[in-house]
Design a protein around this motif. Structure first.
Motif, PDB file in Angstrom:
ATOM      1  N   ASP A   1      41.197  31.959  36.256  1.00 61.53           N
ATOM      2  CA  ASP A   1      41.694  32.934  37.033  1.00 61.53           C
ATOM      3  C   ASP A   1      42.360  32.685  38.087  1.00 61.53           C
ATOM      4  O   ASP A   1      43.627  33.650  38.901  1.00 61.53           O
ATOM      5  CB  ASP A   1      40.171  33.788  37.376  1.00 61.53           C
ATOM      6  CG  ASP A   1      39.842  34.753  36.880  1.00 61.53           C
ATOM      7  OD1 ASP A   1      40.338  35.655  35.830  1.00 61.53           O
ATOM      8  OD2 ASP A   1      38.525  34.916  36.790  1.00 61.53           O
TER       9      ASP A   1
ATOM     10  N   TYR B   1      40.377  37.394  43.300  1.00 65.01           N
ATOM     11  CA  TYR B   1      39.340  37.558  43.934  1.00 65.01           C
ATOM     12  C   TYR B   1      38.013  37.463  42.773  1.00 65.01           C
ATOM     13  O   TYR B   1      37.059  37.075  42.861  1.00 65.01           O
ATOM     14  CB  TYR B   1      38.607  39.021  44.371  1.00 65.01           C
ATOM     15  CG  TYR B   1      38.084  39.813  44.336  1.00 65.01           C
ATOM     16  CD1 TYR B   1      37.264  39.643  46.108  1.00 65.01           C
ATOM     17  CD2 TYR B   1      37.041  40.690  43.750  1.00 65.01           C
ATOM     18  CE1 TYR B   1      36.236  39.967  45.888  1.00 65.01           C
ATOM     19  CE2 TYR B   1      35.820  41.091  43.749  1.00 65.01           C
ATOM     20  CZ  TYR B   1      35.323  40.525  44.907  1.00 65.01           C
ATOM     21  OH  TYR B   1      34.139  41.691  45.304  1.00 65.01           O
ATOM     22  N   SER B   2      38.623  37.736  41.984  1.00 64.88           N
ATOM     23  CA  SER B   2      37.620  37.214  40.789  1.00 64.88           C
ATOM     24  C   SER B   2      37.586  36.170  40.470  1.00 64.88           C
ATOM     25  O   SER B   2      35.582  35.129  40.592  1.00 64.88           O
ATOM     26  CB  SER B   2      38.354  37.488  39.017  1.00 64.88           C
ATOM     27  OG  SER B   2      37.349  37.691  39.012  1.00 64.88           O
TER      28      SER B   2
ATOM     29  N   SER C   1      43.409  40.477  43.019  1.00 63.85           N
ATOM     30  CA  SER C   1      42.467  40.692  41.902  1.00 63.85           C
ATOM     31  C   SER C   1      41.672  40.005  40.826  1.00 63.85           C
ATOM     32  O   SER C   1      40.742  40.118  41.209  1.00 63.85           O
ATOM     33  CB  SER C   1      42.181  42.109  40.796  1.00 63.85           C
ATOM     34  OG  SER C   1      43.141  41.711  39.719  1.00 63.85           O
ATOM     35  N   ASN C   2      42.701  39.090  40.182  1.00 63.76           N
ATOM     36  CA  ASN C   2      42.674  37.807  39.741  1.00 63.76           C
ATOM     37  C   ASN C   2      42.114  36.693  40.387  1.00 63.76           C
ATOM     38  O   ASN C   2      40.539  36.157  40.460  1.00 63.76           O
ATOM     39  CB  ASN C   2      43.303  37.260  38.987  1.00 63.76           C
ATOM     40  CG  ASN C   2      44.226  38.043  37.878  1.00 63.76           C
ATOM     41  OD1 ASN C   2      43.084  37.548  36.369  1.00 63.76           O
ATOM     42  ND2 ASN C   2      44.767  39.241  37.318  1.00 63.76           N
TER      43      ASN C   2
ATOM     44  N   THR D   1      34.130  35.112  43.256  1.00 59.20           N
ATOM     45  CA  THR D   1      33.311  35.169  43.424  1.00 59.20           C
ATOM     46  C   THR D   1      32.748  34.669  41.785  1.00 59.20           C
ATOM     47  O   THR D   1      31.870  34.226  42.266  1.00 59.20           O
ATOM     48  CB  THR D   1      32.902  36.850  42.832  1.00 59.20           C
ATOM     49  OG1 THR D   1      34.025  37.307  41.866  1.00 59.20           O
ATOM     50  CG2 THR D   1      33.623  37.869  44.260  1.00 59.20           C
ATOM     51  N   GLU D   2      33.636  34.039  41.163  1.00 60.18           N
ATOM     52  CA  GLU D   2      32.786  32.814  40.367  1.00 60.18           C
ATOM     53  C   GLU D   2      32.197  32.295  40.842  1.00 60.18           C
ATOM     54  O   GLU D   2      31.640  31.194  40.000  1.00 60.18           O
ATOM     55  CB  GLU D   2      33.911  33.228  39.401  1.00 60.18           C
ATOM     56  CG  GLU D   2      34.641  34.049  38.160  1.00 60.18           C
ATOM     57  CD  GLU D   2      35.373  33.643  37.150  1.00 60.18           C
ATOM     58  OE1 GLU D   2      35.188  34.732  36.936  1.00 60.18           O
ATOM     59  OE2 GLU D   2      36.245  32.614  37.560  1.00 60.18           O
TER      60      GLU D   2
ATOM     61  N   GLN E   1      30.639  42.094  38.938  1.00 68.46           N
ATOM     62  CA  GLN E   1      31.836  42.531  39.197  1.00 68.46           C
ATOM     63  C   GLN E   1      32.996  41.886  39.506  1.00 68.46           C
ATOM     64  O   GLN E   1      33.975  42.665  40.341  1.00 68.46           O
ATOM     65  CB  GLN E   1      30.594  42.899  40.935  1.00 68.46           C
ATOM     66  CG  GLN E   1      30.718  40.945  41.868  1.00 68.46           C
ATOM     67  CD  GLN E   1      31.279  40.332  42.621  1.00 68.46           C
ATOM     68  OE1 GLN E   1      32.314  41.454  42.997  1.00 68.46           O
ATOM     69  NE2 GLN E   1      31.958  39.458  42.506  1.00 68.46           N
ATOM     70  N   GLY E   2      33.019  40.888  39.510  1.00 69.40           N
ATOM     71  CA  GLY E   2      34.289  40.406  39.162  1.00 69.40           C
ATOM     72  C   GLY E   2      34.567  40.709  38.228  1.00 69.40           C
ATOM     73  O   GLY E   2      36.682  40.970  38.480  1.00 69.40           O
ATOM     74  N   ASN E   3      34.563  40.405  36.814  1.00 67.35           N
ATOM     75  CA  ASN E   3      35.257  41.369  35.931  1.00 67.35           C
ATOM     76  C   ASN E   3      36.110  42.802  35.983  1.00 67.35           C
ATOM     77  O   ASN E   3      36.879  42.905  35.083  1.00 67.35           O
ATOM     78  CB  ASN E   3      34.435  40.792  34.708  1.00 67.35           C
ATOM     79  CG  ASN E   3      34.284  39.730  34.073  1.00 67.35           C
ATOM     80  OD1 ASN E   3      35.178  38.674  34.466  1.00 67.35           O
ATOM     81  ND2 ASN E   3      33.277  39.719  33.474  1.00 67.35           N
TER      82      ASN E   3
ATOM     83  N   SER F   1      38.749  42.254  38.236  1.00 63.72           N
ATOM     84  CA  SER F   1      39.992  41.559  37.321  1.00 63.72           C
ATOM     85  C   SER F   1      40.843  42.613  36.325  1.00 63.72           C
ATOM     86  O   SER F   1      41.314  43.024  36.164  1.00 63.72           O
ATOM     87  CB  SER F   1      39.701  40.744  36.721  1.00 63.72           C
ATOM     88  OG  SER F   1      38.945  40.854  35.355  1.00 63.72           O
TER      89      SER F   1
END
Length: 411
Positions: A85, A184-185, A181-182, A188-189, A20-22, A25
């Protein structure tokens, strides 16, 4: 011997978080690439400059992948991914602000492309090896197909509306959204459990990097199939990859609109999505996988060649769909076998070397076709290069050693 534990199920927390993270992004990257490519072409009208911009990331990958792969083996992959990211998110926000203030220039766009490529060349081997560590080995083809399928689905839905989104939202807002978006990724990572690699924690030294690079080169060239694949991929990418990087000016030359370019990208993504969905659902025997790979690689070159000669949008789209579908199937089969064949202790370094060779051909191809496109009809040089690329593909696919490699590493 310090083996890395493998998750028992394909759909585990770490794999879902990574997906979902990818995915988020990827949405941002998709919109950014269309918006910034359109902006550059509108500013300059030069396919050569488009080729330069497209080749930057490839040249960075070519020169740095072996080094960055070795470093990634020794780093904590979680924080490496998070850091990259986060950096790219902040950078994109800066580019978006400049665009909003009408202060964005082509040199700034090129510098941003270089910095983003520098981060990606570290990020890619970390993610590629992580997927193998957080899902069962026997589920690798399905796992990679799911990952590629989600990315393809996003591209399918987004590409069709990309031209309209550029016109509706404008370049500045799209760039800002990409930055968010980056970020956010990266967030989550932070919650992914990333297993340690065998080399993690070892000191990064120049002799160590050189030793890993030497091991990677010896590993590749001691395996007949990998050695053949590197040579053929370099030549095939040089002949055939450039056109795929320069489809925007190609569409403009054909008289298509930016909306139609977006639709074509959606159609090509749909082709890739169909192939990974089929491979993710149907479990093929090793012999069947080899046949799928061989037929797919060769037929994809034929479909692309016919597509470039097509004058109408519908026949072009149909042939491009078939070309992307077969090319995606061939790559999925070979990449899964290659991942299983590589030794665990320096897998990233070896992948970095292979990626370097493949990207070298792609980078030179984008630059070459961009220059030729300024002086010749693009469809002629595109079709000629794709036709010639059949030779290395046939040499790779219809070979006994390649067949033995795929069947041996088919489970």
């Amino acid at each position: 011997m310090g083996g890395i534990p493998v998750k028992k199920k394909l759909w585990n927390k770490d794999f879902i978080l990574l997906l979902q993270g990818n995915a988020v992004s990827t949405i941002g990257d998709l919109m950014y690439s269309v918006a910034i490519g359109y902006w550059v072409y509108q500013q300059t009208g030069s396919s050569a400059l488009m080729g330069i911009m497209s080749s930057i990331s490839m040249f960075v990958t070519m020169f740095l992948s072996p080094i960055c792969g070795s470093i990634a083996d020794k780093c904590n992959r979680k924080w490496l991914m998070v850091g990259i990211d986060a950096f790219q998110g902040v950078m994109m926000l800066g580019v978006g602000i400049l665009a909003w203030q009408n202060a964005l220039s082509v040199p700034i766009v090129l510098i941003a492309a270089f910095l983003a490529s520098f981060g990606s060349v570290f990020y890619s081997p970390a993610v590629s090896t992580l997927v193998l560590d957080i899902i069962p080995r026997e589920e690798l083809v399905r796992g990679q197909s799911v990952q590629s399928g989600i990315s393809s689905l996003i591209n399918l839905m987004g590409s069709g509306f990309s031209g309209a989104m550029v016109a509706f939202l404008g370049v500045p807002l799209i760039v800002v959204l990409n930055g968010l978006s980056n970020l956010y990724s990266a967030l989550t990572e932070c919650f992914i459990h990333v297993p340690r690699t065998l080399q993690q924690g070892q000191q990064v030294t120049v002799p160590g990097i050189l030793r890993d690079m030497k091991t990677a080169i010896l590993t590749v060239f001691s395996d007949g199939c990998l050695k053949r694949f590197v040579r053929c991929a370099l030549i095939a990418n040089l002949l055939a990859a450039g056109p795929m990087m320069l489809m925007l000016p190609f569409c403009m030359e054909k008289g298509f609109t930016v909306d139609m370019y977006g639709y074509l990208m959606a159609i090509s993504t749909a082709g890739s999505l169909v192939s990974v969905l089929i491979l993710g659902i149907v479990k093929l025997s090793p012999k069947a996988r080899f046949r799928v790979m061989a037929v797919s690689f060769v037929s994809s070159m034929l479909f692309f060649t016919i597509a470039y000669f097509s004058s109408g949008f519908i026949p072009l789209s149909v042939m491009y769909f078939l070309g992307c579908m077969t090319n995606g199937a061939g790559n999925a089969v070979f990449n899964a076998s290659m991942m299983l064949a590589l030794p665990e202790e320096n897998r990233s370094a070896i992948m970095g070397f292979i990626q370097s060779a493949c990207c070298g051909g792609t980078a030179l191809s984008a630059l070459l076709y961009g220059l030729l496109g300024d002086v010749m009809p693009m469809y002629i040089v595109f079709a000629a290069g794709n036709t010639l690329s059949l030779l290395p593909m046939m040499y790779l696919c219809f070979n006994k050693q390649t067949k033995a490699f795929i069947t041996e590493h088919g489970e």
